[in-house]
Design a protein around this motif. Structure first.
Motif, PDB file in Angstrom:
ATOM      1  N   ARG A   1      -7.821  -9.112  -2.248  1.00 21.40           N
ATOM      2  CA  ARG A   1      -6.763  -8.776  -1.294  1.00 21.40           C
ATOM      3  C   ARG A   1      -6.926  -9.596  -0.013  1.00 21.40           C
TER       4      ARG A   1
ATOM      5  N   HIS B   1      -4.084  -1.440 -10.761  1.00 22.54           N
ATOM      6  CA  HIS B   1      -4.453  -2.423  -9.740  1.00 22.54           C
ATOM      7  C   HIS B   1      -5.334  -3.504 -10.344  1.00 22.54           C
TER       8      HIS B   1
ATOM      9  N   GLY C   1      -6.222  -6.707   4.585  1.00 20.02           N
ATOM     10  CA  GLY C   1      -5.607  -5.717   3.718  1.00 20.02           C
ATOM     11  C   GLY C   1      -4.133  -5.998   3.493  1.00 20.02           C
TER      12      GLY C   1
ATOM     13  N   PRO D   1       0.791  -1.232   0.000  1.00 18.30           N
ATOM     14  CA  PRO D   1       0.000   0.000   0.000  1.00 18.30           C
ATOM     15  C   PRO D   1       0.823   1.281   0.000  1.00 18.30           C
ATOM     16  N   ASP D   2       2.147   1.178   0.208  1.00 18.83           N
ATOM     17  CA  ASP D   2       2.986   2.371   0.336  1.00 18.83           C
ATOM     18  C   ASP D   2       3.871   2.564  -0.895  1.00 18.83           C
TER      19      ASP D   2
END
Length: 512
Positions: free
Chosen positions: A306, A298, A310, A233-234
């Motif tokens: 996912r 994505h 998460g 996510p980063d």
């Protein structure tokens, strides 16, 4: 098998879908003894797959905790006969082979192996190929290693077998080369002169999320044949990743200066000197950072849901990795990857030495310690525990090896207390771990740069109320240079090998 961390493979969304006849599907894993493959294989078993692995060394594959639960076929990915045998009655093939430390000609070798596997999969009627490739931009010149990964993915996509190529960037997990490079650079250097690529944006992914996507890939629709990006996510700059590690490790933030003069070659030498990651592995890692590596889209979310909790944030992934390091519970490690050009033939039996030049150094010491306690000390040798003699001489030998392109002494070991066949221990490779009532044996094969082949055997033999420690160094010289090498190091053997024998037995007695 030991209890696995998330994902375990037992998650409902990752469970194996039965065949039409109700039987369990069969998965073939190529690269099962590698960093990712060694973690994926037990999770496939948990998910309900019948698992077969193709491995160059069947004994090494069998030494893994999951070895007894898999069918093992011995052979390499470029061996058409072995691959054909391994493909029989297979539903899904996982191709997890990368030539990270291969030498000249690795691109041709990669293409040849991928073509062999693709053709065999098509002939065998395999339903799906899953390949773990590298995250990369579409409009930039790629490094040779990244270019090779892209080419391998193309071969599978054009094979006629439905293929899902998962393209990942920097993988963060205990034992991953990328994590270890970040960890040691940050631990060692309060100030970091770095190449300009420390400003590039990168999308790291936790190893647990890579495993989630790999498990989920076997369940995607049969008509899917494409490459998709995966990432966490980063999105961070490499300098931010280093300082994120510093926070989780309880260190000060590091000052980082980007210097345009540090080319990939120079940067890999720098990494080679200040971290345990050898230049052969550091160079492709550094080269892959020359471009920004972030997900283009994505689309993977349309194919694989996912994880329930998460995706794992970067700092959480670092915290999990550090916990595994501190707890001495690393499942697999980059350290145990094969070293290109290193000797791989096992030690010949003693009768086979007849007529050959061989040098040996044998020591035997009686001890009051039990054979079990002596074996515990032997099994933990190397890495953080050291070699129990002349640390300076060992360090100098390790430094010399790094200078000439070897793995060096700081490669360390995956576990401080356990060893299995195929594990790396500094510049040695575990060739045998044997325990019987009569003796316990640890045999190490040298992977340092030497003009010949070398082994080190350590034994714990029960002897009355105590034990006897037996140690033997064996060297088969190659030509005149090998004989001169042995003569040059001979004066140091008294310090190194005698000291080892004395201090290992003393450590065992002290712990008794």
């Amino acid at each position: 098998m030991p209890e696995l961390t998330h994902p375990t493979g037992r998650e409902e969304a990752l469970r194996a879908a039965p065949r039409d006849d109700g039987s369990a599907p069969r998965a073939l894993v190529l690269g099962a003894t590698g960093y990712i493959g060694g973690r994926l294989t037990p999770r496939l078993l948990n998910a309900g797959y019948r698992v077969r692995v193709l491995a160059r060394d069947a004994a090494r594959a069998a030494s893994f905790p999951w070895g007894g639960d898999c069918e093992i076929v011995e052979g390499s990915a470029d061996d058409a006969d072995a691959v054909a045998t391994a493909m029989d009655d297979v539903d899904v093939v996982y191709y997890l082979i990368h030539s990270m430390s291969a030498g000249k000609g690795f691109e041709e070798s990669d293409e040849r192996a991928a073509t062999t596997v693709a053709e065999a999969a098509a002939r065998a009627g395999v339903r799906r190929i899953v390949y773990l490739g590298g995250l990369h931009p579409d409009d930039a010149k790629l490094s040779p290693h990244l270019r090779s990964r892209v080419r391998v993915g193309e071969i599978f996509l054009q094979s006629g077998v439905p293929t899902l190529v998962l393209q990942a960037g920097v993988v963060i997990g205990s034992g991953s080369a990328s994590f270890e490079m970040i960890r040691h650079l940050t631990d060692v250097l309060p100030y970091m002169p770095a190449p300009k690529w420390v400003r590039n944006r990168i999308q790291p992914i936790a190893v647990r999320d890579v495993l989630h996507y790999l498990l989920g890939a076997a369940r995607v629709d049969a008509d899917v044949n494409r490459a998709v990006d995966i990432g966490g996510p980063d999105v961070l700059r490499y300098g931010q990743m280093m300082n994120g590690y510093a926070v989780e490790a309880g260190l000060r933030q590091r000052a980082i200066a980007a210097l345009p003069v540090l080319t990939p070659g120079l940067a890999s030498h720098w990494v080679n000197l200040v971290t345990p990651v050898p230049r052969s592995i550091a160079r492709p890692l550094v080269a892959s950072l020359q471009n920004e590596c972030i997900m283009k889209d994505h689309a993977v979310d349309e194919l694989i849901p996912r994880p329930e909790d998460g995706l794992t944030p970067y700092r959480r992934a670092v915290d999990l990795a550090l916990g595994r390091v501190r707890g001495d519970s690393i499942e697999t490690s980059w350290q145990d990857s094969e070293v290109s050009g290193a000797p791989s033939d096992p030690l010949p039996s003693d009768p086979d030495w007849a007529g050959r030049t061989v040098f040996t150094d044998s020591r035997s010491v009686a001890t009051r310690a039990s054979a079990a306690e002596l074996w515990r000390v032997i099994l933990g040798i190397g890495g953080e525990n050291g070699w129990y003699s002349s640390p300076l001489l060992w360090a100098v030998r390790g430094f010399m090896d790094r200078i000439v392109g070897g793995v060096g002494l700081r490669r360390g070991r995956r576990s401080r207390t356990a060893a299995r066949v195929g594990d790396a221990i500094d510049f040695w490779r575990v060739e045998a771990v044997e325990r019987t009532e009569a003796e316990s044996l640890l045999r190490l094969r040298a992977e340092m740069k030497v003009p010949g082949e070398a082994w080190l055997e350590l034994r714990a033999v029960p002897d009355g109320e105590g034990a006897r420690y037996e140690q033997r160094a064996i060297f088969f010289p190659r030509g005149l240079s090998g004989r001169l090498y042995w003569l040059a190091v001979l004066p140091f053997h008294g310090l190194i090998f005698a000291g080892m024998a004395a201090r290992i037995t003393a450590a065992a007695e002290e712990a008794s």
